[in-house]
Design a protein around this motif. Structure first.
Motif, short mmCIF file in Angstrom:
data_model
loop_
_atom_site.label_atom_id
_atom_site.label_comp_id
_atom_site.label_asym_id
_atom_site.label_seq_id
_atom_site.Cartn_x
_atom_site.Cartn_y
_atom_site.Cartn_z
N PHE A 313 9.23 -30.51 -16.44
CA PHE A 313 8.36 -30.44 -17.61
C PHE A 313 8.51 -31.69 -18.47
N GLY A 317 4.99 -32.64 -18.19
CA GLY A 317 4.42 -31.58 -19.04
C GLY A 317 3.12 -31.94 -19.71
N ASP A 318 2.82 -33.25 -19.83
CA ASP A 318 1.57 -33.65 -20.47
C ASP A 318 0.40 -33.72 -19.49
N CYS A 322 0.62 -29.34 -14.64
CA CYS A 322 2.01 -28.91 -14.76
C CYS A 322 2.13 -27.38 -14.68
N LEU A 345 11.84 -25.47 -23.18
CA LEU A 345 10.60 -26.26 -23.07
C LEU A 345 10.04 -26.58 -24.45
N ARG A 370 1.41 -30.50 -23.69
CA ARG A 370 2.76 -29.94 -23.52
C ARG A 370 2.87 -28.57 -24.20
N CYS A 373 0.96 -26.00 -22.27
CA CYS A 373 1.67 -25.64 -21.03
C CYS A 373 2.77 -24.61 -21.32
N VAL A 374 3.48 -24.77 -22.45
CA VAL A 374 4.52 -23.80 -22.82
C VAL A 374 3.89 -22.43 -23.07
#
Length: 863
Positions: A313, A317-318, A322, A345, A370, A373-374
């Motif tokens: 990540f 992560g960006d 991902c 994360l 990011r 994604c979390v």
């Protein structure tokens, strides 16, 4: 105008073939098919050889869906002009359109003898391969067609006449189908293989495939090792590397070799100045997964999965990918690690200072990605679902805030571009749906529609917004807004098969008969054009030497012809036509005749039926225990198939009732059999028996009460049709027609019946199968004298009219449930409510109009 111009020409030159054919095309396109065909045949019998006439006739026959007539044209032309390369070529392509592979083989060789060009020779070879593929007898394919094709190519190889890559591809295809993997490997690795240049790593991919089939694991592993050294991000070769590695481990290799290889690739990425590649890091997670599956302790040598995923990540992560990269490896985490993982994360997400609302927001699109994604991983781990109602509402508030904040990054975006924060909006909708299902609070679904409509207004090209809106509207029973939503998706080609069910499944059951008819037609146009289109693809593949694509096109055509959706749409369209028109516009007999229905024939390929629905078209971040399973898919197909069988049998029974052969009462049964009524009754009884058996199977399926995920396959109308008694009612009414025919056949006095059979039918089916009553009335009219004239039928009519009015009043209740919470998206919620109300009113209008027409039909049912 074209017809007029052609007529002017024909007045001066009455035997001008091309003018006649052009006139025929004009007639065909104005709907005068019989005149067009007669005129075309006048020219065809003259066996023209001028190119204009032949091309025009080809166009006409293709529009008439009569490609077999084109072959006759060019067969005659080739006889008259035997040395014409062009006509021989057209003849070959004409055979290709109708799948006459043997004649294609002969035509290809005839063409090669006239003009000895390699492509013509290999057209003939490919036609042999197609004979093998289409052969019913696999032994014949392996002992005759493919060996002959192999010898033909070997002859060219020995004479060193192989020129093009397509010819090598064809040779490879033949050897592969013969199971001659060693010989195929020699071809690929030899000088002929050097011609395989059109695709990157074509030779390597073919070699890998052959090594796997031959189970030559050392060579397979060595090749994958070599290719991954060259490009460590090429994922297609990692599975080959691991598959071969574990086969070799089973034969005595050390497990640590694979671990060292992967770690070396990662060291190479870590030591780079440029951005690292994802492949090696994903390969490490994949290797842990495989080692854990086999119970190998060496997995610990690769590291702790939580730490490795946090590291992944941190690096990637960006990137939007991902979430999909990590989601498939979340099972490597222990349940007690889930919250810790998300917290770790979150620490790696750069956010600004907290605002008045108490939320900190990302300051650029990479930080936004990011954070998003979390959120997605949190939902995939089930953390959203574990929240109570208050927790879910707080989550919605937070996600909405991030959605609206993220819109500032897309202020200059084009309408065709998606907003960076769209996925927040979609996730909000998903949480609202969770709450709707959990609490049954309708306020949640209105807010869900509001936020989706807002998202779509700012991101009009977002297909996921449209798909989810479509689904929610249908769950609310509102079909009207769905038509525009589906149309705006701009589905292409095979998507009409894979996602078409989202449109056709709901229209009729939600009372939108006009839209149902249009949506069925929309799908059917695609399926009907498939045969013609596929033929053109095959012809182009021959022309350009893309031989390996030809079996793929054939497979595509078969896949579409055997489609569950195709069979459903075709059946529902005919039933819909009968429902809307029989005994209103046309009689049942005329309607069935217009459809060319044959009750004896079942044209649905039950044994080879394919479920081509794309059941993963909706973006979902649900945890594994809430995802669509293989069992869901199997149960859905079972349910769809039984429902289709019920609908198909109903259609065939109706066709049987309307089939020619019924005549007024005869004096003896023998005469009846001579007139075909006995045969008709036999077919009808057989179909009714099958219908009753299918109803029993259907009852067993509905007893299981299968619940699909909200984003999974829609349920059929099977359960409500059985629980309401509709199916049983239809079966009883249809069975009654058999009894009436039996009574008529033996000329029984039916005055002793306690209830008039016509009344029975009206009582049973006063709405759905009203034309059944009409059919029975036709049978009973000749027996009119055996009934008491004092019996009045007005009671029946009044009953139906009363039912019609009550039904209409019940559905016309004023108002809709209104949402008590109106926040910033109030206007979008109001717009959604208006669409739902408009849809309900349209459904009411269409149902009401149909009931009025049915009431008129009842008035005329006098015996």
């Amino acid at each position: 105008m074209a017809i007029q111009q052609a007529d002017k020409l024909l007045k001066k030159h009455k035997d001008l073939h091309c003018a006649k054919v052009l006139k025929a095309i004009g007639l065909q396109r104005t709907g005068k098919q019989d005149e067009a065909f007669t005129l075309a045949q006048e020219v065809a019998t003259q066996e023209p050889t001028d190119d204009n006439s032949l091309q025009a006739l080809t166009i006409l026959y293709r529009e008439m869906h009569r490609p077999e007539l084109v072959t006759k044209l060019y067969e005659a032309a080739v006889k008259k002009v035997p040395l014409s390369e062009e006509y021989h070529s057209h003849l070959f392509m004409a055979y290709a359109r109708v799948g006459e592979y043997k004649k294609m083989q002969q035509a290809g060789m005839a063409l090669y003898k006239i003009v000895p060009k390699n492509p013509y020779y290999f057209w003939s070879v490919m036609s042999l391969v197609m004979q093998a593929i289409s052969a019913q007898d696999e032994k014949l394919a392996q002992t005759m067609f493919l060996p002959l094709a192999e010898r033909m190519v070997e002859k060219m190889v020995k004479e060193e006449k192989i020129e093009a890559e397509a010819e090598v591809q064809l040779y490879f295809m033949i050897l592969e189908r013969l199971g001659k993997c060693v010989e195929a490997l020699e071809v690929i690795r030899g000088p002929l293989g050097e011609k395989l240049t059109s695709e990157l790593q074509s030779r390597e991919s073919k070699c890998m495939k052959l090594y796997q089939r031959l189970q030559r694991w050392p060579e397979c592993n060595s090749l994958a090792h070599k290719l991954l050294l060259k490009n460590p991000d090429d994922w297609q070769f990692y599975p080959c590397y691991f598959d071969s590695l574990f086969h070799l481990i089973d034969q005595s290799w050390k497990r640590n070799q694979g671990i060292k290889f992967v770690e070396d690739r990662i060291k190479g990425e870590d030591g780079k100045d440029s951005r690292a590649l994802r492949g090696p890091y994903l390969a490490r997670l994949e290797l842990i997964h495989r080692l854990r599956e086999r119970g190998c302790p060496e997995e610990s040598l690769l590291g702790e999965p939580l730490e490795l995923m946090v590291q992944f990540f941190g690096k990637f992560g960006d990137k939007p990918c991902c979430i999909t990269d990590l989601k498939i490896y979340l099972h490597l985490l222990a349940p007690e690690q889930h919250v810790q993982f998300i917290n770790r994360l979150s620490e790696a997400v750069p956010l600004g200072e907290q605002g008045e609302e108490g939320f900190a927001f990302p300051e650029d699109t990479k930080a936004l990605q990011r954070h998003l994604c979390v959120c997605q991983l949190s939902r995939a781990l089930g953390l959203h679902h574990a929240l109570d109602v208050e927790g879910k509402l707080r989550l919605i508030t937070e996600l909405k805030a991030h959605y609206h904040h993220g819109l500032k990054f897309g202020k200059t975006a084009l309408k065709t571009e998606l907003q960076h924060s769209d996925m927040y909006c979609l996730m909000v909708a998903h949480v609202y749906i969770d709450l709707w299902k959990e609490t049954e609070d309708e306020n949640m679904v209105w807010q869900c529609l509001g936020v989706l409509q807002e998202g779509l207004s700012l991101s009009p090209s977002n297909a996921q917004f449209k798909l989810l809106l479509l689904l929610v509207y249908c769950h609310l029973g509102a079909f009207e807004p769905v038509v525009d939503l589906y149309s705006s998706l701009d589905a292409k080609h095979v998507q009409h098969d894979t996602i078409g069910f989202l449109l056709t499944r709901y229209a009729e059951s939600l009372g939108q008969f006009a839209a149902a008819s249009q949506s069925c037609n929309f799908s059917l146009r695609f399926f009907h054009s498939n045969q013609k289109d596929t033929s053109e693809y095959i012809i182009q593949a021959y022309k350009y030497g893309a031989f390996e694509k030809i079996p793929e096109f054939i497979a595509l055509r078969n896949r579409l012809n055997q489609s569950l959706h195709f069979a459903q749409v075709r059946t529902e369209r005919m039933l819909l036509d009968l429902f809307l028109e029989a005994d209103i516009v046309l009689s049942l007999d005329e309607s069935v005749k217009a459809m060319s229905l044959c009750p004896e024939e079942d044209d649905i390929p039950w044994d080879t039926m394919r479920d081509n629905r794309d059941l993963t078209v909706f973006t979902s971040w649900d945890p594994k225990d809430r995802e669509l399973t293989a069992e869901h898919r199997r149960r859905s197909l079972e349910e769809e198939s039984v429902w289709l069988r019920l609908r198909s049998l109903t259609l065939r029974v109706l066709a049987s009732l309307a089939a020619p052969g019924h005549t007024p009462s005869q004096q003896n049964s023998e005469a009846v059999h001579e007139n075909g009524v006995g045969d008709k009754s036999s077919v009808l009884s057989s179909l009714l028996s099958q219908l009753n058996q299918t109803l029993q199977t259907a009852a067993q399926i509905t007893e299981k009460r299968i619940q699909y995920p909200f984003l999974g396959p829609p349920s059929t109308r099977l359960a409500p049709a059985l629980s309401s008694g509709s199916c049983q009612c239809q079966a009883a009414a249809l069975q009654l027609s058999v009894h009436l025919q039996e009574l008529e056949t033996v000329s029984l006095d039916i005055s002793a019946c306690t209830r008039c059979p016509a009344y029975c039918v009206l009582d049973l089916m006063c709405l759905t199968f009203l034309w059944m009553a009409s059919h029975c009335a036709k049978i009973l009219r000749p027996l009119k004298t055996s009934l008491q004239k004092k019996k009045k039928k007005k009671k029946d009519t009044n009953t139906a009219l009363f039912f019609s009015c009550s039904f209409h009043r019940a559905w016309s209740a004023d108002g809709l449930p209104l949402c008590c919470v109106f926040q910033e998206e109030a206007s979008f919620m109001k717009a959604a409510m208006d669409k739902v109300q408009s849809s309900y009113l349209r459904s009411l209008q269409e149902v009401g109009d149909l009931l009025k027409k049915r009431a008129e039909t009842i008035k005329n049912l006098k015996i």
